[in-house]
Design a protein around this motif. Structure first.
Motif, short mmCIF file in Angstrom:
data_model
loop_
_atom_site.label_atom_id
_atom_site.label_comp_id
_atom_site.label_asym_id
_atom_site.label_seq_id
_atom_site.Cartn_x
_atom_site.Cartn_y
_atom_site.Cartn_z
N SER A 1 41.04 31.45 39.22
CA SER A 1 40.46 32.53 38.43
C SER A 1 39.78 31.94 37.20
O SER A 1 40.22 30.92 36.66
CB SER A 1 41.54 33.51 37.98
OG SER A 1 42.19 34.10 39.07
N ALA B 1 38.23 33.49 33.56
CA ALA B 1 37.99 34.64 32.70
C ALA B 1 37.00 34.26 31.60
O ALA B 1 37.16 33.25 30.92
CB ALA B 1 39.31 35.08 32.07
N SER C 1 31.41 40.08 28.33
CA SER C 1 30.94 40.68 29.57
C SER C 1 30.10 39.70 30.38
O SER C 1 29.26 38.98 29.83
CB SER C 1 30.11 41.93 29.27
OG SER C 1 29.51 42.42 30.44
N ASP D 1 34.17 39.87 39.45
CA ASP D 1 34.59 41.19 39.04
C ASP D 1 34.07 41.40 37.62
O ASP D 1 34.68 40.97 36.66
CB ASP D 1 36.11 41.31 39.09
CG ASP D 1 36.60 42.71 38.81
OD1 ASP D 1 35.83 43.50 38.22
OD2 ASP D 1 37.74 43.03 39.17
N ASN D 2 32.93 42.05 37.52
CA ASN D 2 32.30 42.23 36.21
C ASN D 2 33.16 43.11 35.30
O ASN D 2 33.13 42.97 34.07
CB ASN D 2 30.91 42.82 36.35
CG ASN D 2 29.92 41.80 36.89
OD1 ASN D 2 30.08 40.59 36.71
ND2 ASN D 2 28.90 42.27 37.57
N ALA D 3 33.92 44.00 35.88
CA ALA D 3 34.78 44.87 35.06
C ALA D 3 35.87 44.06 34.35
O ALA D 3 36.34 44.45 33.28
CB ALA D 3 35.42 45.94 35.93
N LYS D 4 36.24 42.91 34.96
CA LYS D 4 37.27 42.05 34.37
C LYS D 4 36.66 40.78 33.77
O LYS D 4 37.40 39.88 33.37
CB LYS D 4 38.31 41.68 35.42
CG LYS D 4 39.11 42.87 35.93
CD LYS D 4 40.18 42.43 36.91
CE LYS D 4 41.01 43.62 37.38
NZ LYS D 4 42.08 43.22 38.34
N ASN D 5 35.33 40.72 33.74
CA ASN D 5 34.64 39.54 33.20
C ASN D 5 35.17 38.25 33.85
O ASN D 5 35.40 37.25 33.16
CB ASN D 5 34.83 39.44 31.67
CG ASN D 5 34.29 40.65 30.94
OD1 ASN D 5 33.40 41.32 31.44
ND2 ASN D 5 34.84 40.94 29.79
N SER D 6 35.32 38.29 35.15
CA SER D 6 35.96 37.18 35.84
C SER D 6 35.24 36.79 37.12
O SER D 6 34.52 37.60 37.73
CB SER D 6 37.41 37.53 36.19
OG SER D 6 38.19 37.71 35.02
N TYR E 1 36.20 34.36 40.74
CA TYR E 1 37.33 33.83 41.48
C TYR E 1 36.85 32.89 42.58
O TYR E 1 35.71 32.99 43.05
CB TYR E 1 38.12 34.97 42.12
CG TYR E 1 38.52 36.04 41.14
CD1 TYR E 1 37.75 37.20 41.02
CD2 TYR E 1 39.65 35.90 40.34
CE1 TYR E 1 38.10 38.18 40.11
CE2 TYR E 1 40.01 36.88 39.43
CZ TYR E 1 39.23 38.03 39.32
OH TYR E 1 39.58 39.00 38.41
#
Length: 116
Positions: A21, A23, A27, A72-77, A79
């Motif tokens: 992951s 992070a 954004s 996952d743009n909502a989690k700024n991540s 994987y």
């Protein structure tokens, strides 16, 4: 500049899986591309997988069919799911980004070790 923090590395046996992951500190919606590179001892850093903002992906031939990158743009991540790991996948894995505003940046790296 965007700060990146990787996690999920470790020691596994050949054939097992790991999920890395990354992070970001802000954004990722404005980041053009994110991805993963790796560097094994005595070797140059090499591309593993990248994903553009539109979802286009690019994989190294050596990992196609085994690794999957996702965002996952909502989690700024971002994987990296790594399946069927091989000893030759052993390396430090670095998260990477490119932004038209900030340029490029790297995370601090996370060690992945695959034993035979």
């Amino acid at each position: 500049q965007v700060q990146l923090v990787e996690s999920g590395g470790g020691l596994v046996q050949a054939g097992e899986s790991l999920r890395l992951s990354c992070a970001a500190s802000r954004s990722t919606r404005s980041i053009n591309a994110m991805g993963w590179y790796r560097q094994a001892p005595g070797k140059q850093r090499e591309l593993v997988a990248t994903m553009s903002r539109s979802g286009d992906t690019n994989y190294a031939d050596s990992v196609k069919g085994r690794f999957t990158i996702s965002r996952d743009n909502a989690k700024n991540s971002v994987y990296l799911q790594m399946n069927s790991l091989k000893p030759e996948d052993t390396a430090v894995y670095y998260c990477w980004y490119y932004s038209a505003y900030d340029g490029t940046g790297w995370g601090q790296g996370t060690q992945v070790t695959v034993s035979s």
